[in-house]
Write a protein that holds these residues in place. Structure first.
Motif, PDB file in Angstrom:
ATOM      1  N   THR A   1      30.329  -3.580 -19.373  1.00 52.04           N
ATOM      2  CA  THR A   1      30.693  -4.789 -18.650  1.00 52.04           C
ATOM      3  C   THR A   1      30.117  -4.721 -17.241  1.00 52.04           C
ATOM      4  OG1 THR A   1      32.779  -4.869 -19.873  1.00 52.04           O
ATOM      5  CG2 THR A   1      32.591  -6.263 -17.936  1.00 52.04           C
ATOM      6  N   ILE A   2      29.273  -5.672 -16.910  1.00 49.82           N
ATOM      7  CA  ILE A   2      28.639  -5.715 -15.590  1.00 49.82           C
ATOM      8  C   ILE A   2      29.552  -6.473 -14.631  1.00 49.82           C
ATOM      9  CG2 ILE A   2      26.628  -6.508 -14.292  1.00 49.82           C
ATOM     10  CD1 ILE A   2      25.057  -6.300 -16.966  1.00 49.82           C
ATOM     11  N   PRO A   3      29.923  -5.892 -13.502  1.00 49.20           N
ATOM     12  CA  PRO A   3      30.815  -6.576 -12.563  1.00 49.20           C
ATOM     13  C   PRO A   3      30.181  -7.845 -12.006  1.00 49.20           C
ATOM     14  CG  PRO A   3      30.579  -4.239 -12.004  1.00 49.20           C
ATOM     15  CD  PRO A   3      29.532  -4.556 -13.016  1.00 49.20           C
ATOM     16  N   CYS A   4      31.023  -8.746 -11.523  1.00 49.92           N
ATOM     17  CA  CYS A   4      30.527  -9.904 -10.782  1.00 49.92           C
ATOM     18  C   CYS A   4      29.928  -9.425  -9.460  1.00 49.92           C
ATOM     19  CB  CYS A   4      31.666 -10.885 -10.515  1.00 49.92           C
ATOM     20  SG  CYS A   4      32.340 -11.649 -12.010  1.00 49.92           S
ATOM     21  N   LEU A   5      29.321 -10.317  -8.731  1.00 51.63           N
ATOM     22  CA  LEU A   5      28.704  -9.932  -7.454  1.00 51.63           C
ATOM     23  C   LEU A   5      29.744  -9.506  -6.426  1.00 51.63           C
ATOM     24  CD1 LEU A   5      25.930 -12.658  -7.212  1.00 51.63           C
ATOM     25  CD2 LEU A   5      25.632 -10.221  -7.672  1.00 51.63           C
ATOM     26  N   ASN A   6      30.962 -10.042  -6.534  1.00 52.20           N
ATOM     27  CA  ASN A   6      32.091  -9.613  -5.703  1.00 52.20           C
ATOM     28  C   ASN A   6      31.736  -9.582  -4.215  1.00 52.20           C
ATOM     29  OD1 ASN A   6      33.822  -9.429  -7.920  1.00 52.20           O
ATOM     30  ND2 ASN A   6      33.137  -7.353  -8.399  1.00 52.20           N
ATOM     31  N   ASP A   7      31.901  -8.418  -3.587  1.00 52.81           N
ATOM     32  CA  ASP A   7      31.545  -8.294  -2.165  1.00 52.81           C
ATOM     33  C   ASP A   7      30.346  -7.367  -1.992  1.00 52.81           C
ATOM     34  OD1 ASP A   7      32.974  -6.045  -2.957  1.00 52.81           O
ATOM     35  OD2 ASP A   7      33.860  -5.723  -0.982  1.00 52.81           O
ATOM     36  N   ASP A   8      29.463  -7.389  -2.991  1.00 50.87           N
ATOM     37  CA  ASP A   8      28.225  -6.613  -2.938  1.00 50.87           C
ATOM     38  C   ASP A   8      27.453  -6.972  -1.662  1.00 50.87           C
ATOM     39  OD1 ASP A   8      25.988  -5.090  -4.641  1.00 50.87           O
ATOM     40  OD2 ASP A   8      25.054  -6.849  -3.709  1.00 50.87           O
ATOM     41  N   GLU A   9      26.896  -5.984  -1.014  1.00 46.69           N
ATOM     42  CA  GLU A   9      26.238  -6.199   0.287  1.00 46.69           C
ATOM     43  C   GLU A   9      25.109  -7.222   0.213  1.00 46.69           C
ATOM     44  OE1 GLU A   9      27.276  -5.213   3.170  1.00 46.69           O
ATOM     45  OE2 GLU A   9      28.937  -4.098   2.276  1.00 46.69           O
ATOM     46  N   ALA A  10      24.333  -7.174  -0.855  1.00 44.05           N
ATOM     47  CA  ALA A  10      23.222  -8.125  -0.986  1.00 44.05           C
ATOM     48  C   ALA A  10      23.746  -9.555  -1.115  1.00 44.05           C
ATOM     49  CB  ALA A  10      22.349  -7.764  -2.188  1.00 44.05           C
ATOM     50  N   PHE A  11      24.862  -9.714  -1.824  1.00 40.53           N
ATOM     51  CA  PHE A  11      25.471 -11.039  -1.981  1.00 40.53           C
ATOM     52  C   PHE A  11      26.060 -11.510  -0.656  1.00 40.53           C
ATOM     53  CE2 PHE A  11      29.074 -13.727  -3.762  1.00 40.53           C
ATOM     54  CZ  PHE A  11      28.247 -14.793  -4.082  1.00 40.53           C
ATOM     55  N   VAL A  12      26.711 -10.607   0.058  1.00 42.29           N
ATOM     56  CA  VAL A  12      27.252 -10.929   1.378  1.00 42.29           C
ATOM     57  C   VAL A  12      26.126 -11.386   2.304  1.00 42.29           C
ATOM     58  CG1 VAL A  12      28.347  -9.984   3.453  1.00 42.29           C
ATOM     59  CG2 VAL A  12      29.229  -9.381   1.182  1.00 42.29           C
ATOM     60  N   ASN A  13      25.017 -10.652   2.297  1.00 45.97           N
ATOM     61  CA  ASN A  13      23.876 -11.008   3.145  1.00 45.97           C
ATOM     62  C   ASN A  13      23.316 -12.374   2.772  1.00 45.97           C
ATOM     63  OD1 ASN A  13      24.091  -8.545   4.450  1.00 45.97           O
ATOM     64  ND2 ASN A  13      22.528  -7.548   3.187  1.00 45.97           N
ATOM     65  N   LEU A  14      23.254 -12.648   1.475  1.00 43.00           N
ATOM     66  CA  LEU A  14      22.724 -13.928   1.002  1.00 43.00           C
ATOM     67  C   LEU A  14      23.577 -15.090   1.501  1.00 43.00           C
ATOM     68  CD1 LEU A  14      20.826 -15.584  -0.850  1.00 43.00           C
ATOM     69  CD2 LEU A  14      22.460 -15.176  -2.701  1.00 43.00           C
TER      70      LEU A  14
END
Length: 344
Positions: free
Chosen positions: A315-328
């Motif tokens: 199961t692949i997690p959602c983007l959540n608070d991933d740094e790359a997603f936060v930066n985007l």
């Protein structure tokens, strides 16, 4: 004018106790854009049937995934907000469409900080009546009634933005490194087929026949089904996935009306029966892990897969608070802040 940002996610019960789950489900399911029946029929269905049977079962499901800090969706959303706030000078508030963290409270929080211009940011990559639309409609109603001085714009669906696809693709790739899998399933939250037709601005394009989503049309701007398949296609292209090694399905159907197919549970079962021993699954309709990803997919889905002979279920997690997603998201917000409003 002082600008501010309101991030909006789905919501959650205050606790996993049946009484709180019942209250939350009542608000969620009585939304005319979730169960789009006449009010009398919706009331009969929700208050007469669903709320008398479903809260206890849903509470048990929530109890399986509840964290010490609270609801996973709320905790993850708060982490996302805090990280974005560190990269954005303007106030960033967080609200939920359903539950106690209301949109009204979020707008009030911004107004109390002197904000006069709000960027409404629904945390959904794809447009749907039951997600983006219900948020924007309610926010506008609240603005008119309680905050008429506010100027407000909303972020449109970002499912096909190249920088989003890159962040999503990289996250999937990183999580699959070193893991054995034969098939990658993209599972999206399901909606009734009639929602697709209701959102068709052309009133004729969406036939849900396997070809309309691939035929260019103005309907695609608000077609949830097209946007889901497009995410799968773009990520598959980005990752260089071979045809036949990945596919799309839809989860979480409710009631007896036709919903978008193929269904995720039946797809997992079919893949296992066809001899797939190692599969991975990702849920790109959500940016934050929640009941649907942590319990329905990661627990129930894995159980189905093992029952039909499957071995490894990743199961692949959602983007959540991933740094790359936060930066985007922070980059998008900062671009909005530094420019005239160009979102629709």
């Amino acid at each position: 004018m002082k600008k501010g940002i309101l991030l909006v996610n789905l919501g959650s019960p205050d606790t996993p106790k049946p009484k709180d789950v019942k209250k939350y489900l009542g608000e969620f399911l009585m939304d005319e854009r979730v169960i789009d029946l006449p009010k009398w029929a919706r009331t009969l269905l929700v208050k007469g049937i669903i709320l008398n049977t479903r809260p206890k079962a849903s509470a048990k499901a929530y109890q399986k995934i509840w964290w010490d800090e609270g609801s996973p969706l709320i905790v993850i959303s708060e982490r996302l907000q805090e990280k974005i706030q560190k990269q954005v000078e303007q106030p960033v508030a967080l609200a939920m469409r359903y539950g106690s963290m209301s949109i009204k409270k979020g707008l009030q929080e911004l107004v109390d900080q002197g904000v006069e211009e709000v960027l409404l940011f629904p945390l959904y990559p794809q447009f749907a009546m039951a997600t983006t639309e219900t948020i924007t409609v309610l926010a506008e109603e609240l603005r008119q009634e309680f905050f008429p001085q506010l100027k407000m714009e909303s972020v449109p669906a970002f499912y096909n933005k190249p920088d989003y696809i890159e962040v999503l693709s990289n996250a999937i790739k990183e999580h699959l490194e070193g893991k054995e899998y034969e098939h990658l399933l993209f599972s999206y939250h399901g909606v009734p087929e009639r929602h697709i037709r209701k959102s068709d601005v052309t009133k004729s394009h969406c036939q849900i026949d396997g070809s309309c989503c691939r035929t260019q049309s103005a309907a695609h701007e608000f077609c949830y089904r097209h946007q889901c398949y497009e995410v799968t296609r773009l990520v598959g292209e980005k990752l260089g996935l071979e045809p036949g090694t990945f596919s799309t399905s839809f989860q979480s159907r409710l009631g007896f009306d036709p919903w978008l197919q193929p269904y995720t549970d039946r797809t997992i079962e079919r893949l296992g029966k066809e001899g797939i021993k190692n599969m991975a699954i990702v849920t790109p309709a959500f940016v934050s892990d929640c009941l649907e990803t942590l319990e329905e997919i990661a627990m129930e889905g894995e159980e189905i897969f093992h029952e039909v002979g499957g071995k490894n279920f990743v199961t692949i997690p959602c983007l959540n608070d991933d740094e790359a997603f936060v930066n985007l998201l922070s980059n998008w917000i900062n671009e909005w802040v530094s420019s005239e409003m160009v979102t629709a």
